[in-house]
Design a protein around this motif. Structure first.
Motif, PDB file in Angstrom:
ATOM      1  N   ALA A   1      39.417  25.916  -1.190  1.00 10.68           N
ATOM      2  CA  ALA A   1      38.868  24.818  -0.197  1.00 10.68           C
ATOM      3  C   ALA A   1      39.156  25.417   1.348  1.00 10.68           C
ATOM      4  N   ALA A   2      40.378  26.186   1.369  1.00  4.80           N
ATOM      5  CA  ALA A   2      40.629  26.612   2.564  1.00  4.80           C
ATOM      6  C   ALA A   2      39.365  27.365   3.208  1.00  4.80           C
ATOM      7  N   SER A   3      39.829  29.072   2.157  1.00  6.86           N
ATOM      8  CA  SER A   3      38.330  29.886   1.827  1.00  6.86           C
ATOM      9  C   SER A   3      37.167  29.017   2.299  1.00  6.86           C
ATOM     10  N   LYS A   4      36.594  28.250   1.536  1.00  4.68           N
ATOM     11  CA  LYS A   4      35.070  27.731   1.790  1.00  4.68           C
ATOM     12  C   LYS A   4      35.377  26.488   2.680  1.00  4.68           C
ATOM     13  N   ALA A   5      36.283  26.268   3.579  1.00  2.32           N
ATOM     14  CA  ALA A   5      35.965  25.853   4.543  1.00  2.32           C
ATOM     15  C   ALA A   5      36.054  26.659   5.802  1.00  2.32           C
ATOM     16  N   GLY A   6      36.751  27.595   5.612  1.00  2.00           N
ATOM     17  CA  GLY A   6      36.842  28.928   6.665  1.00  2.00           C
ATOM     18  C   GLY A   6      35.558  29.328   7.013  1.00  2.00           C
ATOM     19  N   ILE A   7      34.525  29.293   5.640  1.00  3.14           N
ATOM     20  CA  ILE A   7      33.311  30.044   5.953  1.00  3.14           C
ATOM     21  C   ILE A   7      32.407  29.487   6.815  1.00  3.14           C
ATOM     22  N   ILE A   8      32.594  28.683   6.536  1.00  2.00           N
ATOM     23  CA  ILE A   8      31.986  27.285   7.493  1.00  2.00           C
ATOM     24  C   ILE A   8      31.515  26.727   8.865  1.00  2.00           C
ATOM     25  N   GLY A   9      32.844  27.139   9.414  1.00  2.00           N
ATOM     26  CA  GLY A   9      33.703  27.550  10.394  1.00  2.00           C
ATOM     27  C   GLY A   9      33.409  28.561  11.373  1.00  2.00           C
ATOM     28  N   PHE A  10      33.192  29.678  10.197  1.00  2.00           N
ATOM     29  CA  PHE A  10      32.803  31.032  10.769  1.00  2.00           C
ATOM     30  C   PHE A  10      31.111  30.854  10.469  1.00  2.00           C
ATOM     31  N   THR A  11      30.630  30.586   9.725  1.00  2.00           N
ATOM     32  CA  THR A  11      28.730  30.070  10.167  1.00  2.00           C
ATOM     33  C   THR A  11      28.551  30.074  11.163  1.00  2.00           C
ATOM     34  N   LYS A  12      28.989  28.853  11.505  1.00  4.40           N
ATOM     35  CA  LYS A  12      28.634  28.070  13.012  1.00  4.40           C
ATOM     36  C   LYS A  12      28.521  29.237  14.283  1.00  4.40           C
ATOM     37  N   SER A  13      29.813  29.359  13.866  1.00  6.54           N
ATOM     38  CA  SER A  13      30.539  30.046  15.725  1.00  6.54           C
ATOM     39  C   SER A  13      29.277  31.779  15.207  1.00  6.54           C
ATOM     40  N   VAL A  14      28.808  32.480  14.342  1.00  8.75           N
ATOM     41  CA  VAL A  14      28.044  33.407  14.585  1.00  8.75           C
ATOM     42  C   VAL A  14      26.983  33.035  14.378  1.00  8.75           C
ATOM     43  N   ALA A  15      26.133  31.518  13.962  1.00 10.51           N
ATOM     44  CA  ALA A  15      25.086  30.766  14.623  1.00 10.51           C
ATOM     45  C   ALA A  15      24.915  30.929  16.367  1.00 10.51           C
ATOM     46  N   LEU A  16      25.802  30.715  16.650  1.00 11.58           N
ATOM     47  CA  LEU A  16      26.084  30.894  17.921  1.00 11.58           C
ATOM     48  C   LEU A  16      26.070  31.283  18.598  1.00 11.58           C
ATOM     49  N   GLU A  17      26.639  32.955  18.490  1.00 16.88           N
ATOM     50  CA  GLU A  17      26.727  33.633  19.407  1.00 16.88           C
ATOM     51  C   GLU A  17      25.769  34.957  18.647  1.00 16.88           C
ATOM     52  N   LEU A  18      24.489  35.541  17.480  1.00 18.79           N
ATOM     53  CA  LEU A  18      24.060  36.364  17.338  1.00 18.79           C
ATOM     54  C   LEU A  18      21.738  35.465  17.688  1.00 18.79           C
ATOM     55  N   GLY A  19      22.130  33.793  17.850  1.00 20.45           N
ATOM     56  CA  GLY A  19      21.340  33.088  17.938  1.00 20.45           C
ATOM     57  C   GLY A  19      20.306  33.412  18.893  1.00 20.45           C
ATOM     58  N   SER A  20      20.443  33.863  20.006  1.00 21.24           N
ATOM     59  CA  SER A  20      19.923  34.434  20.645  1.00 21.24           C
ATOM     60  C   SER A  20      19.182  35.758  20.363  1.00 21.24           C
ATOM     61  N   ARG A  21      19.616  36.753  19.468  1.00 21.27           N
ATOM     62  CA  ARG A  21      18.871  37.729  19.352  1.00 21.27           C
ATOM     63  C   ARG A  21      18.297  37.671  18.006  1.00 21.27           C
ATOM     64  N   ASN A  22      17.829  36.503  17.588  1.00 24.88           N
ATOM     65  CA  ASN A  22      16.573  36.381  16.746  1.00 24.88           C
ATOM     66  C   ASN A  22      17.589  36.949  15.115  1.00 24.88           C
ATOM     67  N   ILE A  23      19.077  36.883  15.293  1.00 26.85           N
ATOM     68  CA  ILE A  23      19.861  36.248  13.885  1.00 26.85           C
ATOM     69  C   ILE A  23      19.953  34.898  13.656  1.00 26.85           C
ATOM     70  N   ARG A  24      19.882  34.606  12.506  1.00 25.40           N
ATOM     71  CA  ARG A  24      20.127  33.264  11.642  1.00 25.40           C
ATOM     72  C   ARG A  24      21.859  33.157  10.869  1.00 25.40           C
ATOM     73  N   CYS A  25      22.886  32.372  10.910  1.00 25.30           N
ATOM     74  CA  CYS A  25      23.284  32.003  10.013  1.00 25.30           C
ATOM     75  C   CYS A  25      23.815  30.992   9.462  1.00 25.30           C
ATOM     76  N   ASN A  26      23.442  30.823   7.849  1.00 27.15           N
ATOM     77  CA  ASN A  26      23.355  29.541   7.594  1.00 27.15           C
ATOM     78  C   ASN A  26      24.288  29.193   6.021  1.00 27.15           C
ATOM     79  N   ALA A  27      24.543  27.802   5.913  1.00 28.57           N
ATOM     80  CA  ALA A  27      25.873  28.442   4.899  1.00 28.57           C
ATOM     81  C   ALA A  27      24.841  27.787   3.470  1.00 28.57           C
ATOM     82  N   VAL A  28      25.354  28.399   2.484  1.00 30.85           N
ATOM     83  CA  VAL A  28      25.089  27.413   1.437  1.00 30.85           C
ATOM     84  C   VAL A  28      25.913  26.331   0.702  1.00 30.85           C
TER      85      VAL A  28
END
Ligand code: NAP
Length: 248
Positions: free
Chosen positions: A157-184
């Motif tokens: 659960a900790a590893s998978k919750a970590g993935i969610i935080g990572f996903t949202k952060s990368v989306a914020l960092e790379l959105g302006s470069r047209n790179i999307r990051c989502n989680a399923v």
């Protein structure tokens, strides 16, 4: 309608289960597929041939996603072979379940390394080529367990919750470069990972799911193809649950 013609995807851990389903559906939609395996070499070679029979370029790579240098090497090898990478699916994952009372430090570290560090390794390695192309879609496979927790799976659960935080952060960092990051976030998907469970327990789970069945690898793959394609071009930083309506 083919959604991914002339696109190249990397899928980690596609020799079995959900990863195999994802690789097959990406190929059906016209994507060239580079995928990794760790121990299931025979299955990986079978999948490579199956993907090629769909008329796309496909190659299996023996690569440990939890290894930083190996991930860097993999991305370089795939770039040399395929020319570009448009889609990254971080799917590789393991479980080492146990109540916290009995969980060893090794069990905790192994799961964090295989499930969370692997996502960092691959995303970090893919960042530069995607920035160069000024486009990309990164899709991380988390779990409903990462949202709601689960007794006996504190490491997972900790590893998978970590993935969610990572996903949202990368989306914020790379959105302006047209790179999307989502989680399923899959719920209960019936694969080898779950086949080891007691059938009575599994029947009880199915009953508790509003759609009254476990999910399939294809259910998850359909969502991944959507997130990989232009159909989701205004979606980033999101977690899509594929769980038959299971409450989280
Ligand atoms: P699975 O059947 O156990 O398959 C796991 C795959 O990951 C295998 O192909 C395995 O390769 C690969 N793998 C494991 N560690 C790796 C590493 N360090 N480097 C590269 N590949 C590695 O699991 P699954 O059920 O398909 O699950 C796939 C993903 O969905 C996981 O992230 C899992 O946490 C997530 N998920 C699954 C469920 C579910 O109900 N099944 C629910 C929610 C989320 P080898 O066989 O070659 O070793």
């Amino acid at each position: 309608m083919k959604l991914l013609e002339n696109q190249t995807a990397i899928v980690t851990g596609a020799s079995r289960g959900i990863g195999t389903g994802i690789a097959l559906l990406l190929a059906e939609h016209g994507a060239n597929v580079a995928f990794t395996y760790l121990s299931s070499e025979v299955k990986a070679k079978e999948l490579e041939a199956q993907l090629q029979s769909k008329g796309v370029k496909a190659k299996a790579y023996h690569s440990d996603a939890s290894d930083y240098k190996a991930s860097e090497q993999l991305v370089n090898d795939v770039l040399a072979e395929f020319g570009k990478i448009d889609i990254l699916v971080n799917n590789a994952g393991i479980t080492k379940d146990g109540l916290l009372m009995r969980m060893s430090e090794e069990q905790f570290d192994m799961v964090i390394k295989a499930n969370l560090k692997s996502v960092f390794n691959m995303t970090k390695a893919i960042q530069r080529p995607m920035l160069k192309e000024r486009k990309g879609s990164i899709i991380n496979i988390t779990s409903v367990v990462g949202i709601r927790g689960n007794g006996g799976q504190s490491n997972y659960a900790a590893s998978k919750a970590g993935i969610i935080g990572f996903t949202k952060s990368v989306a914020l960092e790379l959105g302006s470069r047209n790179i999307r990051c989502n989680a399923v976030a899959p719920g209960f998907i019936e694969t080898e990972m779950t086949a080891a469970l007691d059938e009575k327990v599994v029947a009880g789970w199915r009953e508790g799911i509003p759609l009254k069945r476990g999910g399939t690898a294809e259910d998850v793959a359909n969502t991944v193809v959507f997130l990989a394609s232009g159909m989701s071009s205004y979606i980033t930083g999101q977690v899509i649950q594929v769980c038959g309506g299971m409450l989280t």
